[in-house]
Design a protein around this motif. Structure first.
Motif, PDB file in Angstrom:
ATOM      1  N   ALA A  28      38.110 -13.199  68.001  1.00 48.06           N
ATOM      2  CA  ALA A  28      39.409 -12.723  67.824  1.00 48.06           C
ATOM      3  C   ALA A  28      39.638 -12.510  66.258  1.00 48.06           C
ATOM      4  O   ALA A  28      40.146 -11.598  65.978  1.00 48.06           O
ATOM      5  N   GLY A  29      38.928 -13.338  65.403  1.00 52.24           N
ATOM      6  CA  GLY A  29      39.210 -12.996  63.949  1.00 52.24           C
ATOM      7  C   GLY A  29      38.117 -12.059  63.246  1.00 52.24           C
ATOM      8  O   GLY A  29      38.322 -11.829  62.192  1.00 52.24           O
ATOM      9  N   LEU A  30      37.196 -11.220  64.282  1.00 49.24           N
ATOM     10  CA  LEU A  30      36.273 -10.699  63.700  1.00 49.24           C
ATOM     11  C   LEU A  30      36.779  -9.251  62.735  1.00 49.24           C
ATOM     12  O   LEU A  30      36.264  -9.297  61.813  1.00 49.24           O
ATOM     13  N   PRO A  31      37.883  -8.684  63.360  1.00 45.97           N
ATOM     14  CA  PRO A  31      38.507  -7.378  62.477  1.00 45.97           C
ATOM     15  C   PRO A  31      38.787  -8.061  61.024  1.00 45.97           C
ATOM     16  O   PRO A  31      38.490  -7.387  60.049  1.00 45.97           O
ATOM     17  N   GLN A  32      39.425  -9.367  60.950  1.00 43.72           N
ATOM     18  CA  GLN A  32      40.005  -9.710  59.633  1.00 43.72           C
ATOM     19  C   GLN A  32      38.836 -10.016  58.724  1.00 43.72           C
ATOM     20  O   GLN A  32      39.014 -10.037  57.740  1.00 43.72           O
ATOM     21  N   MET A  33      37.884 -10.873  59.450  1.00 41.66           N
ATOM     22  CA  MET A  33      36.769 -11.061  58.788  1.00 41.66           C
ATOM     23  C   MET A  33      36.096  -9.941  58.175  1.00 41.66           C
ATOM     24  O   MET A  33      35.410  -9.972  57.104  1.00 41.66           O
ATOM     25  N   GLY A  34      35.877  -8.884  59.009  1.00 37.48           N
ATOM     26  CA  GLY A  34      35.343  -7.486  58.460  1.00 37.48           C
ATOM     27  C   GLY A  34      35.892  -6.997  57.419  1.00 37.48           C
ATOM     28  O   GLY A  34      35.249  -6.381  56.175  1.00 37.48           O
ATOM     29  N   ARG A  38      34.209  -6.445  53.390  1.00 42.46           N
ATOM     30  CA  ARG A  38      33.854  -5.020  53.224  1.00 42.46           C
ATOM     31  C   ARG A  38      33.307  -4.671  52.005  1.00 42.46           C
ATOM     32  O   ARG A  38      32.658  -3.701  51.974  1.00 42.46           O
ATOM     33  N   ALA A  39      33.466  -5.617  50.982  1.00 43.90           N
ATOM     34  CA  ALA A  39      32.722  -5.125  49.695  1.00 43.90           C
ATOM     35  C   ALA A  39      31.230  -5.469  49.971  1.00 43.90           C
ATOM     36  O   ALA A  39      30.286  -5.267  49.012  1.00 43.90           O
ATOM     37  N   THR A  40      30.604  -6.620  50.875  1.00 43.37           N
ATOM     38  CA  THR A  40      29.672  -6.840  50.908  1.00 43.37           C
ATOM     39  C   THR A  40      28.634  -5.832  51.512  1.00 43.37           C
ATOM     40  O   THR A  40      29.019  -5.166  52.617  1.00 43.37           O
ATOM     41  N   PRO A  41      27.597  -5.732  51.262  1.00 36.85           N
ATOM     42  CA  PRO A  41      26.674  -4.406  51.785  1.00 36.85           C
ATOM     43  C   PRO A  41      26.654  -4.783  53.260  1.00 36.85           C
ATOM     44  O   PRO A  41      26.041  -5.832  53.447  1.00 36.85           O
ATOM     45  N   ASP A  42      26.662  -3.515  54.079  1.00 34.78           N
ATOM     46  CA  ASP A  42      26.571  -3.807  55.573  1.00 34.78           C
ATOM     47  C   ASP A  42      27.433  -4.677  56.148  1.00 34.78           C
ATOM     48  O   ASP A  42      27.313  -5.318  57.234  1.00 34.78           O
ATOM     49  N   GLY A  43      28.498  -5.154  55.401  1.00 35.20           N
ATOM     50  CA  GLY A  43      29.408  -6.379  55.767  1.00 35.20           C
ATOM     51  C   GLY A  43      29.888  -6.335  57.071  1.00 35.20           C
ATOM     52  O   GLY A  43      29.883  -7.235  57.924  1.00 35.20           O
ATOM     53  N   ARG A  44      30.293  -4.954  57.689  1.00 35.68           N
ATOM     54  CA  ARG A  44      30.939  -4.968  58.851  1.00 35.68           C
ATOM     55  C   ARG A  44      29.964  -5.192  59.889  1.00 35.68           C
ATOM     56  O   ARG A  44      30.240  -5.944  60.942  1.00 35.68           O
ATOM     57  N   PHE A  45      28.605  -4.670  59.962  1.00 38.96           N
ATOM     58  CA  PHE A  45      27.641  -4.919  60.813  1.00 38.96           C
ATOM     59  C   PHE A  45      27.256  -6.527  60.917  1.00 38.96           C
ATOM     60  O   PHE A  45      27.098  -7.201  61.852  1.00 38.96           O
ATOM     61  N   LEU A  46      27.188  -7.086  59.674  1.00 40.05           N
ATOM     62  CA  LEU A  46      26.791  -8.600  59.459  1.00 40.05           C
ATOM     63  C   LEU A  46      27.820  -9.566  60.125  1.00 40.05           C
ATOM     64  O   LEU A  46      27.436 -10.505  60.546  1.00 40.05           O
ATOM     65  N   VAL A  47      29.063  -8.903  60.098  1.00 41.74           N
ATOM     66  CA  VAL A  47      30.184  -9.910  60.754  1.00 41.74           C
ATOM     67  C   VAL A  47      29.877  -9.779  62.223  1.00 41.74           C
ATOM     68  O   VAL A  47      30.335 -10.672  62.990  1.00 41.74           O
TER      69      VAL A  47
END
Length: 394
Positions: A28-34, A38-47
């Motif tokens: 449930a917290g993945l969107p906020q975690m992404g 977001r500044a981390t390279p490929d952050g959303r994929f890694l999340v």
């Protein structure tokens, strides 16, 4: 049954239930975690990868855990795995970088494999052979309820921030006193004490057990098409939001839990292979209906069938496997079962995405349902062939 035995059994069932949330508690917290990374390279994929990494390491480590259980016993590994579960799971609440969180998720998977192997081995140790089906039904019930309760709790905690759901894993610490105070090492043959173990191991029906392992893997590959893809699929024809999708996924868990309570009654009337036929018919119909659905009503029917089919298939395959297992290799067999289950979860998106990308989700669900129906038909034909070869009484 005295209160200590009841508390012991309850501890084992709760321990079984927390293994299934290794991947889902933080969903449930993945969107906020992404957003946070977001500044981390490929952050959303890694999340998103953080969600599935525990399944990978749990699957890869499970056979090793099974060998350790047979060689050195259950209790010490169980305590260590629960402590590691709580530590690695809660680490995401304080770790500053996404890469550190990913590493902690890999370690969490190692702990999950230990907890799953030890809990199931001890349940089997404390259960007479004629009651294995009932115990696997209760374990399936608690796993289904745990998935519903802990994922819902994770959603509530995510309202306070994406880090809060990581604290759910502290339940591992709470179970340690129950293991230390209520559980004993089982008596009887084990991999470390039994003489002539290799000779008895040869009597295990390796061919049938291999088929059960493959079915466990395929069951997870096809089932995980639902939690991974259903929210996106619903948007194509109903405009459902994430809360509605979550409610529909919870329906699967609730039906799974309720249906698990009926397994022992069904097992008294049908054999393992007959239950397999019934379970895969239900799962096949569920996936086909899901692929044909163009409204929420048919989706609800499909998910009810899915929950009932999962309750039968998972409980039956586990009970069937344990019924075939010699005592001195119980840990290794359970470890391999955990390996197949978690590897199926991790591989599901990888194996099914090419089909989804080329033909769409609706067709992918119909194909998945057809595969389940074909397995059910093959099992039914095999069963009919065996009966035809049996000598008839005059």
């Amino acid at each position: 049954m005295d209160y200590r035995t009841k508390l012991r059994d309850l501890t084992l069932m709760i321990a079984s239930s927390i293994t299934i949330i290794g991947t889902t508690a933080i969903a449930a917290g993945l969107p906020q975690m992404g957003d946070a990374f977001r500044a981390t390279p490929d952050g959303r994929f890694l999340v998103r990868l953080a969600l599935t990494l525990p399944a990978l390491s749990a699957g890869l480590c499970a056979p090793v855990m099974g060998a350790i259980v047979d060689r050195f016993g259950r209790r010490r590994l169980f305590v260590a795995a629960l402590l590691l579960y709580g530590t690695a799971g809660c680490a995401g609440f304080v770790l500053p970088s996404l890469y550190a969180i990913l590493a902690s998720r890999l370690v969490l998977g190692v702990a999950v494999s230990g907890v799953a192997t030890c809990a199931t081995a001890l349940i089997a140790d404390y259960t007479s052979k004629g009651r294995i089906g009932a115990s696997m039904g209760r374990q399936s019930l608690f796993m289904a309820l745990g998935n519903v309760v802990f994922v819902f709790l994770g959603g509530l905690m995510a309202l306070q921030g994406w880090r809060w759901p990581f604290l759910i894993y502290a339940v591992g610490f709470l179970l340690v006193p129950g293991v230390v105070l209520l559980m004993r090492e089982p008596e009887g043959p084990s991999g470390r004490a039994a003489g002539g173990g290799g000779e008895r191991a040869e009597r295990a029906p390796v061919g049938v057990m291999t088929v059960v392992y493959v079915l466990l893997f395929l069951n997870m590959v096809i089932y995980f098409m639902v939690p991974v893809n259903l929210p996106f699929y619903l948007r194509t024809f109903s405009g459902s939001n994430s809360a509605q999708a979550g409610g529909l996924l919870s329906l699967v868990g609730l039906v799974w839990a309720l249906s698990s309570t009926q397994y022992q009654r069904i097992e008294r009337r049908l054999g393992h292979q007959q239950i397999l036929v019934l379970a895969f018919v239900l799962l096949g119909a569920a996936n086909v209906l899901l692929g044909l659905a163009r409204g929420t009503s048919l989706v609800v029917v499909a998910l009810v069938l899915m929950g009932a089919g999962l309750a039968l298939s998972i409980t039956n395959l586990n009970a069937w496997l344990l019924a075939l297992t010699p005592p001195h290799v119980k840990g290794r067999v359970i470890g391999t079962r955990v390996f197949c289950t978690f590897l199926g979860q991790f591989c599901s998106p990888v194996l099914t995405q090419p089909l989804v990308s080329r033909f769409g989700l609706a067709t992918a669900y119909v194909v998945a349902g057809s595969v389940m129906a074909a397995i059910s038909l093959a099992a039914a034909l095999h069963l009919a062939g065996r009966r035809a070869l049996q000598p008839r009484s005059v």
